[in-house]
Scaffold this motif. Structure first.
Motif, mmCIF file in Angstrom:
data_model
loop_
_atom_site.group_PDB
_atom_site.id
_atom_site.type_symbol
_atom_site.label_atom_id
_atom_site.label_comp_id
_atom_site.label_asym_id
_atom_site.label_seq_id
_atom_site.Cartn_x
_atom_site.Cartn_y
_atom_site.Cartn_z
ATOM 1 N N ASN A 15 0.810 -1.220 0.000
ATOM 2 C CA ASN A 15 0.000 0.000 0.000
ATOM 3 C C ASN A 15 0.842 1.268 0.000
ATOM 4 O O ASN A 15 0.597 2.188 0.777
ATOM 5 C CB ASN A 15 -0.972 0.001 1.187
ATOM 6 N N LEU A 27 2.208 4.721 -2.009
ATOM 7 C CA LEU A 27 1.733 5.632 -3.037
ATOM 8 C C LEU A 27 2.687 5.571 -4.219
ATOM 9 O O LEU A 27 3.872 5.856 -4.078
ATOM 10 C CB LEU A 27 1.676 7.069 -2.500
ATOM 11 N N SER A 28 2.164 5.219 -5.391
ATOM 12 C CA SER A 28 3.034 5.091 -6.562
ATOM 13 C C SER A 28 3.484 6.462 -7.050
ATOM 14 O O SER A 28 4.452 6.572 -7.782
ATOM 15 C CB SER A 28 2.312 4.348 -7.680
ATOM 16 N N SER A 29 2.768 7.509 -6.627
ATOM 17 C CA SER A 29 3.134 8.855 -7.072
ATOM 18 C C SER A 29 4.256 9.452 -6.232
ATOM 19 O O SER A 29 4.734 10.535 -6.528
ATOM 20 C CB SER A 29 1.906 9.768 -7.021
ATOM 21 N N HIS A 49 10.992 5.335 -6.927
ATOM 22 C CA HIS A 49 9.549 5.158 -6.787
ATOM 23 C C HIS A 49 9.232 3.683 -6.619
ATOM 24 O O HIS A 49 10.009 2.832 -7.047
ATOM 25 C CB HIS A 49 8.835 5.750 -8.002
ATOM 26 N N VAL A 81 7.604 1.575 -8.199
ATOM 27 C CA VAL A 81 7.709 0.735 -9.400
ATOM 28 C C VAL A 81 9.156 0.295 -9.638
ATOM 29 O O VAL A 81 9.407 -0.708 -10.294
ATOM 30 C CB VAL A 81 7.118 1.478 -10.621
ATOM 31 N N GLU A 82 10.112 1.033 -9.089
ATOM 32 C CA GLU A 82 11.522 0.695 -9.300
ATOM 33 C C GLU A 82 12.065 -0.200 -8.195
ATOM 34 O O GLU A 82 13.253 -0.515 -8.186
ATOM 35 C CB GLU A 82 12.368 1.968 -9.330
ATOM 36 N N LEU A 131 -4.697 1.897 -0.259
ATOM 37 C CA LEU A 131 -4.029 3.160 0.064
ATOM 38 C C LEU A 131 -4.863 3.975 1.038
ATOM 39 O O LEU A 131 -4.333 4.618 1.944
ATOM 40 C CB LEU A 131 -3.781 3.971 -1.209
ATOM 41 N N VAL A 181 -3.574 11.726 -1.026
ATOM 42 C CA VAL A 181 -3.529 10.360 -1.566
ATOM 43 C C VAL A 181 -4.363 10.227 -2.843
ATOM 44 O O VAL A 181 -3.829 9.903 -3.911
ATOM 45 C CB VAL A 181 -4.012 9.333 -0.510
ATOM 46 N N PRO A 195 -3.370 12.958 -5.903
ATOM 47 C CA PRO A 195 -2.072 12.667 -6.533
ATOM 48 C C PRO A 195 -2.031 11.312 -7.235
ATOM 49 O O PRO A 195 -1.476 11.195 -8.325
ATOM 50 C CB PRO A 195 -1.082 12.685 -5.359
ATOM 51 N N GLU A 196 -2.669 10.298 -6.624
ATOM 52 C CA GLU A 196 -2.609 8.970 -7.235
ATOM 53 C C GLU A 196 -3.460 8.901 -8.505
ATOM 54 O O GLU A 196 -3.172 8.133 -9.417
ATOM 55 C CB GLU A 196 -3.078 7.904 -6.236
ATOM 56 N N ARG A 227 4.623 9.130 -12.766
ATOM 57 C CA ARG A 227 5.959 8.561 -12.585
ATOM 58 C C ARG A 227 5.990 7.122 -13.062
ATOM 59 O O ARG A 227 6.971 6.645 -13.580
ATOM 60 C CB ARG A 227 6.366 8.591 -11.107
ATOM 61 N N ARG A 228 4.844 6.450 -12.917
ATOM 62 C CA ARG A 228 4.801 5.029 -13.275
ATOM 63 C C ARG A 228 5.065 4.856 -14.761
ATOM 64 O O ARG A 228 5.929 4.107 -15.179
ATOM 65 C CB ARG A 228 3.430 4.443 -12.919
ATOM 66 N N LEU A 258 8.497 5.792 -15.995
ATOM 67 C CA LEU A 258 9.570 4.860 -15.685
ATOM 68 C C LEU A 258 9.458 3.583 -16.501
ATOM 69 O O LEU A 258 10.436 2.899 -16.724
ATOM 70 C CB LEU A 258 9.556 4.559 -14.189
#
Lengths: 346, 229
Positions: free
Chosen positions: A94, A96-98, A139, A141-142, B119, B137, B140-141, B216-217, B220
Motif C-alpha cells: 500500500n 503511493l506510486s506517485s 519510486h 515501481v523501481e 491506500l 492520496v 495525486p494517485e 511517474r509510473r 519509468l
C-alpha cells in the motif's frame, strides 16, 4: 500493552449473504515488547482481529485496549490520534506510486503537520534503518517486493509508534525475502522495544520471530502459548495441521503406506518421538539402541531450535519384539520425551 | 480566400477557444469536487452519505442524458439569470459549463475509484483525516487519469460548441453552418473542419504529454535515461 476482552464482530447480512460472525469472543493479552503471532486459514477472522486493534474495525461487543486506552470507545478524532501510535504494514505494501521512497515515509509526518526540515531529519535515519539509504528517490515501481515492504516498515515507524501491526506482511514475498523482512522486524522489536502483532497463514513466520502464538479458527482463538510449546505439543487439529505443514513433520509417504501390518507378522514398529528440553540435545536414540541392544532406524524427522528452545521430532523404526515387551517405552520414559506408536510394518 | 474570410475564421477560432476554455475551467472547478464526492460518499466510504450520493447521481445522469442542443434552449432563462443575456458567445458558456460539469464529475469519479482502496486503508491507519486522504492520496494517485479525463472533456466540449450557433454563440461550428453550408462555400467548411481537427489533435497531444509528465509510473516504464539499467 494490547488487550482484547471478549471481542465479537458480526458483519450484518447484506443482500442474499447471511450475517457473518468474524470474531466470536476473542480475548488476547500481549505484553509490552512481545512479538505475538496469530495464525489461521483465510476466512478464520485474523484480518478482522488485527483491524480491531487500530480501530479500522469496531467490535460489535467486547473491549480493545492499547496501552490502557479503550480503542473501541474513542470518537473519530481521538481514534486518529491513537492510530498515530500504532504502525501498520500490509501484504500488498500500500505505497503511493506517485511518491518516492522518501515521500512515502514522509507521508505520515506530513499528516502531522511537521515542517520539511523535521521531516527530512526523521525520514533519512529511518531509510537507513531499513537499509534503503541509497534508494530514497526511487519510486515503488523501481523497487523489489522486499524493498517495498522495507519502505512500508519505515513508513509505519515514522510516527514512532509503540505498536506495530503486520497484516500478512510477508505473504507476497519469496522465502528468502521473507526471512530478511522478518529479521528486520525482529531487530526493530529488539532495538526499539516495539510490541508487534502479526497475522499470517505461514507457520515458518511464527517459528522465525514470534514469542507467542495464537491459533485462530472460525473467529475464535482455539489454542495459544509460547511458540516452542505449541510446536512441540499442538493441542488442536488446526494447530497440528499448521505445525505439520513444515518439512519433516510427517512420516514419509512410502512408510505410511506400509503401516497396518498385523503385529504378529511385523518386523518393525514405527514410533513418533517428540523431544524437548534436554532430551532434544542428548544422544537419545543411540542411548536407546545401546541400552536395549537393538537396531534403530531413523526414518524421518526435524531437529530445530525455536526461540532458543531445542526441539526434535523423529520417526523411528524399532524391532517389534522390543516394543511389545515394553522395553522401548521404559527406556524412553522421561518428561521431555513424548512417544507415540504409529503402527507396524512387515 | 479573402482576407475578410480569414479574419472571420480567426475570430471564430478564438471564440471557440474562449467558450471551451472558460467552460472547461468552471466545469473542472465544479466537476472535480462533485466527482470526488460521488466516488467517496457510498455506503461505508470516506464521506459516507449514500442518500445524497444517490440524488446527485440521478441529477448528473439527467443532465448527461439531455441532448446538448435541447439543453441549450431549455435553460435559456437560467442563462439569462447568470450571464445577463441569453445570446452571444459569453451566454453560450453557461450551457457548455452545465454540460461539462457532470461529464467531468463522472470522469473524476472513475479516476478516483481506480485508486487502490488499500491506500485509503493505509492512510486511515496512519491517522489521516478524510480531507487529508483526498488531498494527499486520492488526487495525486489519480492525477494522470484526471488529466486524461479533462482532455476528453475538452474534446467533447469542442464538439458541443459547434451547436451554440443556435443561440448566437458564434465559434467555428456556427461559421461552418452559416458560411460553409447556408452560403455554399465549401472551402470555408473545409477550413473549419481542418481547424477543428488540428485543435482536437493538439489538445489530445498536450493532455497525453501532461499525463505522462505527472505519471511517474508511465515515465519509468518507458525509460528516458540512457545507459544500462
Amino acid at each position: 500493552m494490547i488487550e482484547l476482552d471478549g471481542v465479537w464482530k458480526t458483519f450484518p447480512a447484506r443482500g442474499s449473504d447471511t450475517a457473518v460472525e468474524a470474531l466470536r469472543g476473542v480475548s488476547l493479552h500481549v505484553p509490552r515488547g512481545e512479538i505475538y503471532g496469530v495464525i489461521g486459514r483465510s476466512g478464520a477472522g485474523k484480518s478482522t482481529l488485527i483491524r480491531t486493534i487500530n480501530g479500522l474495525e469496531r467490535p460489535t461487543c467486547g473491549e480493545v485496549r492499547v496501552d490502557g486506552i479503550a480503542i473501541d470507545k474513542l470518537d473519530e478524532r481521538a481514534l486518529r490520534e491513537e492510530r498515530r501510535k500504532i504502525g501498520m504494514i500490509f501484504q500488498h505494501f500500500n505505497l503511493l506510486s506517485s511518491r518516492s521512497a522518501f515521500g512515502n515515509v514522509a507521508l505520515p509526518l506530513e499528516l502531522l503537520g511537521l515542517s520539511r526540515r523535521e521531516i527530512e531529519k526523521r525520514v533519512t535515519p529511518l531509510l537507513e534503518l531499513v537499509g534503503l539509504g541509497d534508494k530514497r528517490d526511487r519510486h515503488p515501481v523501481e523497487l523489489s517486493g522486499g524493498q517495498k515492504q522495507r519502505v512500508g516498515i519505515a513508513r509505519a515507524l515514522a510516527t514512532e509508534p509503540k505498536v506495530l501491526l503486520s497484516d500478512e506482511a510477508t505473504s507476497a514475498l519469496d522465502p528468502e525475502t521473507t526471512r530478511s523482512i522478518l529479521a528486520l522486524l525482529a531487530r526493530v522489536n529488539a532495538e526499539l522495544g516495539l510490541t508487534i502483532v502479526l497475522i499470517t497463514h505461514e507457520m515458518t513466520v511464527i517459528k522465525e520471530i514470534c514469542h507467542r502464538v495464537g491459533v485462530i479458527d472460525d473467529g475464535a482463538i482455539i489454542e495459544e502459548g509460547p511458540v516452542h510449546q505449541v510446536f512441540a505439543h499442538p493441542q488442536t487439529a488446526t494447530a497440528r495441521s499448521f505445525v505439520g505443514s513444515l518439512a519433516g513433520r510427517e512420516l514419509p509417504a512410502s512408510i505410511k503406506a506400509e503401516l497396518g501390518a498385523p503385529v504378529e507378522a511385523s518386523s518393525q514398529t514405527i514410533l513418533r518421538l517428540t523431544l524437548t528440553g534436554e532430551a532434544a540435545t542428548q544422544p537419545t536414540v543411540t542411548k536407546l539402541a545401546r541400552a536395549l541392544g537393538i537396531d534403530v532406524a531413523i526414518l524421518g524427522g526435524q531437529i530445530d531450535s525455536i526461540g532458543g528452545h531445542p526441539f526434535a521430532l523423529l520417526f523411528l523404526g524399532v524391532p517389534t519384539a522390543s516394543w511389545t515387551s515394553g522395553a522401548v517405552s521404559a527406556a524412553l520414559a522421561s518428561p521431555d520425551i513424548q512417544l507415540e506408536m504409529l503402527g507396524h510394518v512387515a | 480566400m479573402s482576407p475578410e474570410l480569414l479574419r472571420l475564421i480567426l475570430d471564430s477560432t478564438l471564440e471557440t477557444l474562449y467558450m471551451v476554455g472558460v467552460a472547461t475551467l468552471i466545469g473542472t472547478l465544479l466537476g472535480l469536487p462533485l466527482g470526488i464526492f460521488l466516488a467517496t460518499s457510498g455506503q461505508g466510504e470516506l464521506f459516507a452519505a449514500p442518500k445524497l450520493n444517490g440524488v446527485l447521481g440521478v441529477v448528473v445522469n439527467a443532465t448527461r442524458s439531455t441532448p446538448f442542443i435541447i439543453l441549450v434552449v431549455a435553460i435559456i432563462p437560467f442563462t439569462r439569470l447568470i450571464a445577463g443575456t441569453s445570446i452571444g458567445t459569453t451566454a453560450a458558456i453557461v450551457p457548455l459549463t452545465i454540460a461539462a460539469t457532470p461529464f467531468i464529475a463522472r470522469i473524476v469519479e472513475a479516476a478516483i475509484r481506480e485508486v487502490d482502496y488499500g491506500l485509503v486503508e493505509a492512510s486511515l491507519a496512519m491517522g489521516a483525516t478524510p480531507l487529508q486522504i483526498v488531498r494527499k492520496v486520492l488526487i495525486p494517485e489519480a492525477l494522470p487519469g484526471l488529466v486524461l479525463g479533462i482532455t476528453l472533456a475538452v474534446v467533447s466540449l469542442l464538439s458541443n460548441s459547434a451547436m451554440v450557433g443556435a443561440v448566437g454563440g458564434g465559434g467555428l461550428g456556427d461559421l461552418g453552418i452559416r458560411y460553409g453550408y447556408q452560403r455554399f462555400m465549401p472551402e470555408v467548411m473545409l477550413v473549419v473542419v481542418i481547424v477543428l481537427i488540428v485543435l482536437v489533435q493538439g489538445f489530445q497531444t498536450l493532455g497525453e504529454y501532461v499525463a505522462r509528465r505527472v505519471n511517474r509510473r508511465l515515465r519509468l516504464v518507458c525509460p528516458l535515461k540512457s545507459g544500462p539499467p
